[in-house]
Design a protein around this motif. Sequence first.
Motif, mmCIF file in Angstrom:
data_model
loop_
_atom_site.group_PDB
_atom_site.id
_atom_site.type_symbol
_atom_site.label_atom_id
_atom_site.label_comp_id
_atom_site.label_asym_id
_atom_site.label_seq_id
_atom_site.Cartn_x
_atom_site.Cartn_y
_atom_site.Cartn_z
ATOM 1 N N GLU A 21 3.865 -18.664 -20.436
ATOM 2 C CA GLU A 21 2.554 -18.008 -20.419
ATOM 3 C C GLU A 21 1.979 -17.862 -21.829
ATOM 4 O O GLU A 21 0.848 -17.430 -22.017
ATOM 5 C CB GLU A 21 2.639 -16.632 -19.735
ATOM 6 N N THR A 25 -0.044 -11.346 -16.201
ATOM 7 C CA THR A 25 0.006 -11.364 -17.660
ATOM 8 C C THR A 25 -0.054 -9.947 -18.238
ATOM 9 O O THR A 25 -0.368 -9.003 -17.532
ATOM 10 C CB THR A 25 -1.166 -12.182 -18.228
ATOM 11 N N THR A 69 -1.690 -15.477 -12.620
ATOM 12 C CA THR A 69 -1.708 -16.935 -12.637
ATOM 13 C C THR A 69 -0.836 -17.447 -11.495
ATOM 14 O O THR A 69 0.305 -17.019 -11.357
ATOM 15 C CB THR A 69 -1.145 -17.470 -13.972
ATOM 16 N N VAL A 111 -2.780 -25.025 -11.198
ATOM 17 C CA VAL A 111 -2.795 -23.628 -11.645
ATOM 18 C C VAL A 111 -4.079 -22.967 -11.148
ATOM 19 O O VAL A 111 -5.162 -23.526 -11.284
ATOM 20 C CB VAL A 111 -2.749 -23.531 -13.195
ATOM 21 N N SER A 112 -3.947 -21.770 -10.555
ATOM 22 C CA SER A 112 -5.124 -20.985 -10.147
ATOM 23 C C SER A 112 -5.055 -19.644 -10.862
ATOM 24 O O SER A 112 -3.963 -19.149 -11.167
ATOM 25 C CB SER A 112 -5.128 -20.738 -8.636
ATOM 26 N N TYR A 113 -6.217 -19.051 -11.096
ATOM 27 C CA TYR A 113 -6.271 -17.747 -11.771
ATOM 28 C C TYR A 113 -6.969 -16.726 -10.886
ATOM 29 O O TYR A 113 -7.974 -17.021 -10.256
ATOM 30 C CB TYR A 113 -7.022 -17.854 -13.101
ATOM 31 N N TRP A 156 1.038 -20.596 -10.052
ATOM 32 C CA TRP A 156 1.536 -21.923 -10.436
ATOM 33 C C TRP A 156 2.115 -22.612 -9.202
ATOM 34 O O TRP A 156 2.925 -22.029 -8.486
ATOM 35 C CB TRP A 156 2.623 -21.804 -11.493
ATOM 36 N N ARG A 208 -4.847 -11.010 -15.862
ATOM 37 C CA ARG A 208 -5.025 -11.915 -14.722
ATOM 38 C C ARG A 208 -3.687 -12.180 -14.046
ATOM 39 O O ARG A 208 -2.616 -11.894 -14.614
ATOM 40 C CB ARG A 208 -5.645 -13.243 -15.191
#
Length: 422
Positions: free
Chosen positions: A89, A110, A117, A126-128, A119, A115
């Motif tokens: 990260e 994080t 994340t 990758v999406s947030y 995976w 956010r």
Amino acid sequence: MNFSEVFKQTNQLCKVSPDGKYLATCVQYRLVVRDVSTLQILQLYTCLDQISHMDWSSDSLFILCAMYKRGLVQVWSLEQPDWHCKIDEGSIGLVSSRWSPDGRHILNTTEFHLRVTVWSLCTKAVSYIKYPKACQKGIDFSKDGCYLALAERRDCKDYVSVFVCDDWHLLRHFETETQDLAGLEWSPNGCVLAVWDSCLEYKVLLYSLDGRLLSQYSAYEWSLGIKSVTWSPSSQFLAIGSYDEKVRILNHITWKKITQFDHPVTINSTKAVVYKESKYEICPLPVQLPVVKPDPDRANPKIGVSSLAFSSDSRYLATKNDNMASVVWVWDMQRMNLEAVLEQTSAVRCFQWDPRRPRLALCTANTKLYLWSPSGCVSVQVPTEGGFQVHSLSWHCSGDSLILIGKEQLCLCFMDTDEEDK
């Protein structure tokens, strides 16, 4: 009852795989995977730093190891020991890491909750997800693994977002009527989402999957409120423990309170059996329980119901009231009364129900294991060298064995299930 030899572990990181076949333990930066039945080492993996968190994927094929200080996650495969995955990260940091229910995505939160994340191990996509709220329990998957509920905080207001786990698209997004949302939890049947406020305001809100407010409940005002919330496995009851030393039970039809369990200092109830350590003698009533007066000037006072657990058949509820730390209460959910009180000589560290039958295991950081079932109570000395103290415990999914976890060691306790069933 038989006990295994003692094995090393660090940070109490040891977990049985969901299929019940393997036992994973962390020893500093090493991950050790054993066969549960023989306790032979099957795999040994070396991580880049000391492991702070470890978790199995739902299909028992992968193991996630998170190193929060380094912002790193490493994933190991049981079927292909040479395959591995590293997620870094970077400077944004890492405070929590967990599997999605499909066992092929990892959700990292994080630092500063900037956010989440997501995976993908399969596609490396990758999406947030932005604005996750830093709170007691801000993320929960429905039991069927279809939906993710996430608490969010933006513009000084609380929101809940419901995502579909297949492709992480947003299904619903709604504002909650909370001052400071502290937690959320799906009912086991996945139909209702319970949301509760911080301890400063007693408020529980119940939402449908499409974000409609079904009901809200508040027991009192102007005093410290909710401390713990849990659903019964049947989804019929929602138990709410609070700072006023009571548990309130809501029913799933009207969402009204059907009963309230108090934790009195003196037990007079003729229906309840009071067991007292060390030999678990049954005490004649009335019984006076030991109480510690909390310091009102300190934050998070040791008062109120912090631990709630239903038996797998939803028949019994076990509770612990923090200012009576050495006592576990067992309530009968059919008769709605107090079934048993277990008074220990020192504070109860952990209690957990057998996943298959109504049997409660508990420990108090000494060399004994304690078990309660409707037929009675027993305390067992753990026969290991060097005074192995049980700080925590967890059941194997079959209910045939228990993992007993000490400060830097663990051992397995195997039950005589044939005798139990007879």
